[in-house]
Design a protein around this motif. Structure first.
Motif, PDB file in Angstrom:
ATOM      1  N   VAL A   1      61.497  26.409  29.609  1.00  0.00           N
ATOM      2  CA  VAL A   1      61.220  27.800  29.855  1.00  0.00           C
ATOM      3  C   VAL A   1      61.100  27.959  31.477  1.00  0.00           C
ATOM      4  O   VAL A   1      60.608  26.938  32.018  1.00  0.00           O
ATOM      5  N   THR A   2      61.960  28.878  32.006  1.00  0.00           N
ATOM      6  CA  THR A   2      61.905  28.832  33.809  1.00  0.00           C
ATOM      7  C   THR A   2      62.193  30.536  33.679  1.00  0.00           C
ATOM      8  O   THR A   2      62.376  31.312  32.869  1.00  0.00           O
ATOM      9  N   THR A   3      61.855  31.104  34.865  1.00  0.00           N
ATOM     10  CA  THR A   3      62.234  32.416  35.422  1.00  0.00           C
ATOM     11  C   THR A   3      63.634  31.954  36.246  1.00  0.00           C
ATOM     12  O   THR A   3      63.915  31.026  36.538  1.00  0.00           O
ATOM     13  N   PRO A   4      64.406  33.093  36.617  1.00  0.00           N
ATOM     14  CA  PRO A   4      65.374  33.038  37.568  1.00  0.00           C
ATOM     15  C   PRO A   4      65.197  32.623  38.709  1.00  0.00           C
ATOM     16  O   PRO A   4      65.963  32.243  39.517  1.00  0.00           O
TER      17      PRO A   4
ATOM     18  N   LEU B   1      65.302  28.803  28.068  1.00  0.00           N
ATOM     19  CA  LEU B   1      64.852  30.054  27.921  1.00  0.00           C
ATOM     20  C   LEU B   1      64.577  30.670  29.087  1.00  0.00           C
ATOM     21  O   LEU B   1      63.623  30.103  29.615  1.00  0.00           O
ATOM     22  N   GLU B   2      65.347  31.795  29.451  1.00  0.00           N
ATOM     23  CA  GLU B   2      64.868  32.315  30.866  1.00  0.00           C
ATOM     24  C   GLU B   2      64.025  33.496  30.621  1.00  0.00           C
ATOM     25  O   GLU B   2      64.306  34.648  29.912  1.00  0.00           O
ATOM     26  N   ASN B   3      62.982  33.541  31.350  1.00  0.00           N
ATOM     27  CA  ASN B   3      61.765  34.414  31.096  1.00  0.00           C
ATOM     28  C   ASN B   3      61.650  35.483  32.358  1.00  0.00           C
ATOM     29  O   ASN B   3      62.196  34.863  33.439  1.00  0.00           O
ATOM     30  N   MET B   4      61.157  36.831  32.246  1.00  0.00           N
ATOM     31  CA  MET B   4      60.964  37.572  33.116  1.00  0.00           C
ATOM     32  C   MET B   4      62.432  37.924  33.916  1.00  0.00           C
ATOM     33  O   MET B   4      62.449  37.930  35.289  1.00  0.00           O
ATOM     34  N   SER B   5      63.383  37.772  33.104  1.00  0.00           N
ATOM     35  CA  SER B   5      64.871  37.957  33.633  1.00  0.00           C
ATOM     36  C   SER B   5      64.921  39.487  34.382  1.00  0.00           C
ATOM     37  O   SER B   5      65.457  39.336  35.631  1.00  0.00           O
ATOM     38  N   VAL B   6      64.507  40.556  33.955  1.00  0.00           N
ATOM     39  CA  VAL B   6      64.246  41.766  34.559  1.00  0.00           C
ATOM     40  C   VAL B   6      63.146  42.421  34.437  1.00  0.00           C
ATOM     41  O   VAL B   6      62.451  42.171  33.117  1.00  0.00           O
ATOM     42  N   HIS B   7      62.658  43.471  35.346  1.00  0.00           N
ATOM     43  CA  HIS B   7      61.371  44.244  34.966  1.00  0.00           C
ATOM     44  C   HIS B   7      62.042  45.700  34.507  1.00  0.00           C
ATOM     45  O   HIS B   7      62.802  46.013  35.192  1.00  0.00           O
ATOM     46  N   ILE B   8      61.579  45.984  33.484  1.00  0.00           N
ATOM     47  CA  ILE B   8      62.017  47.461  32.799  1.00  0.00           C
ATOM     48  C   ILE B   8      60.651  48.246  33.258  1.00  0.00           C
ATOM     49  O   ILE B   8      59.654  48.086  32.736  1.00  0.00           O
ATOM     50  N   CYS B   9      60.991  49.384  33.924  1.00  0.00           N
ATOM     51  CA  CYS B   9      59.970  50.278  34.183  1.00  0.00           C
ATOM     52  C   CYS B   9      59.444  51.087  32.988  1.00  0.00           C
ATOM     53  O   CYS B   9      60.488  51.723  32.287  1.00  0.00           O
ATOM     54  N   SER B  10      58.186  51.143  32.633  1.00  0.00           N
ATOM     55  CA  SER B  10      57.832  51.835  31.390  1.00  0.00           C
ATOM     56  C   SER B  10      57.900  53.192  31.574  1.00  0.00           C
ATOM     57  O   SER B  10      57.894  53.895  30.700  1.00  0.00           O
ATOM     58  N   GLN B  11      57.840  53.873  32.869  1.00  0.00           N
ATOM     59  CA  GLN B  11      57.949  55.179  33.222  1.00  0.00           C
ATOM     60  C   GLN B  11      59.574  55.788  33.080  1.00  0.00           C
ATOM     61  O   GLN B  11      59.829  56.760  32.590  1.00  0.00           O
ATOM     62  N   CYS B  12      60.404  55.132  33.591  1.00  0.00           N
ATOM     63  CA  CYS B  12      61.695  55.601  33.712  1.00  0.00           C
ATOM     64  C   CYS B  12      62.720  54.658  33.363  1.00  0.00           C
ATOM     65  O   CYS B  12      63.734  55.261  32.896  1.00  0.00           O
TER      66      CYS B  12
END
Length: 359
Positions: free
Chosen positions: A235-238, A264-275
């Motif tokens: 497991v890694t992040t980018p 397995l790549e974790n935290m690939s993108v952050h998806i804003c819960s608002q927009c």
């Protein structure tokens, strides 16, 4: 109704979401015509609950012209085999296959990945266990919602705690005060890992996921020398700094002859819960590039997700996957690739050989 033609048609049918056929997997156990229709029994060496409906529909469509509209009775079974491990290490009673989940550094979501792969594999129909080998920071009891439980003993064996979804869980967190620091040296850590694994009464586990501590130290060395590991997942992040350490974990497994099922790549993108805006906070495709360089599969790219974080803190991984189908699908596809990779390994027949005793 020509049973031979039906058998041939079945053998050519592709297994959904794979490059396999029923024939290539020798999955057709029996085909029999009875007074109330055609009975088909399939037996797989990997869990298929997630594709059961699609597979059933494929069979019905393919056989309809050959059965004159006779009712179909399709029975789909699972029989996971014990597969080969590193030389000189014996398999464990009650455990068929062990998957080590590792990372070179902390904070990349390895424990989260372990818990969710276990939930996904259980949802696919397998008997699953989780061993929390992160002895300095055991988190699986919390993540799987069994933090307040204590294992019972029977015949000098610890009985794993059963979490939601039927997942069997064993952790040092059940046995020590989790608010106290574990100040053990390497030999004590190695002994504790072996006791948790070998002195637990595992109940016919198809896949046991081991959540390793970060790094390549004593626990990992014990794992490679004493524990029968079928394969590993890194497991890694980018992020570049995480990839440097992930390569060390990869190098360790390669040196001790433990195959790597994928990255397995974790935290690939952050998806804003608002927009809903997606932003690659830690960089892009680092895990993908690592997998390509190693020649192993990229098992998935998971977003940095608020519902996942909340579920891990609340011990509600099962409910999270039920309510977050997009995230659940990534974990399911990763577990699916792991299960297929294990099925492709040679089987372990050591338990069938008689023990020779010289008197």
């Amino acid at each position: 109704m020509n049973i031979q033609n039906i058998q041939t048609a079945l053998e050519q049918l592709p297994i959904p979401q794979s490059m396999r056929t029923l024939g290539s997997e020798k999955a057709i156990d029996s085909v029999a015509e009875r007074s109330d229709g055609l009975y088909i029994k399939l037996q797989f060496g990997f869990p298929v609950n997630h594709i059961r409906q699609a597979l059933t529909e494929q069979i019905q469509t393919a056989l309809n012209p050959l059965t004159n509209g006779a009712p179909l009775h399709i029975d789909i079974g699972l029989s996971v085999a014990t597969h080969k491990v590193q030389p000189g290490v014996n398999t464990i009673k009650g455990v068929k296959n062990i998957i080590a989940i590792a990372s070179g550094k902390g904070g990349v979501g390895k424990s989260t990945t372990t818990a969710n792969l276990a939930v996904a594999m259980a949802n696919m129909g397998a008997r699953v266990g989780v061993l929390d080998a992160d002895l300095y920071g055991p988190s699986q009891p919390t993540m799987l919602g069994v933090a307040q439980s204590k294992p019972e003993q029977q015949d000098k064996k610890l009985i794993p705690i059963i979490a939601e979804g039927g997942i069997q869980v064993m952790s040092i967190g059940f046995l020590v005060d989790t608010e106290q620091a574990v100040v053990w040296r390497g030999p004590m850590l190695s002994q504790a890992l072996q006791q948790l694994l070998f002195q637990s009464q595992w109940d016919d586990v198809d896949y046991l996921f081991i959540d390793l501590p970060p790094g390549t130290g004593d626990i990992q060395l014990t794992l490679s020398q004493k524990v029968p590991v079928t394969g590993s997942v890194v497991v890694t992040t980018p992020q570049d700094i995480a990839l440097i350490d992930a390569r060390k974990a990869v190098d360790m497994f390669q040196k001790v002859n433990i195959p790597i099922f994928g990255v397995l790549e974790n935290m690939s993108v952050h998806i804003c819960s608002q927009c809903g805006h997606a932003e690659a906070i830690f960089g892009s495709d680092g895990g993908k590039n690592l997998a390509e360089n190693l020649g192993v599969p990229l098992l998935g790219q998971l977003p940095l997700s608020l519902p996942v974080r909340e579920a891990m803190d609340n011990g509600s991984a099962v409910q999270m996957q039920a309510s977050q189908p997009a995230v659940a699908e990534i974990y399911t596809q990763a577990a699916w690739q792991i299960a297929q990779a294990i099925a492709d390994k040679g089987k372990d027949f050591s338990s069938r050989f008689p023990k020779i005793v010289v008197e």
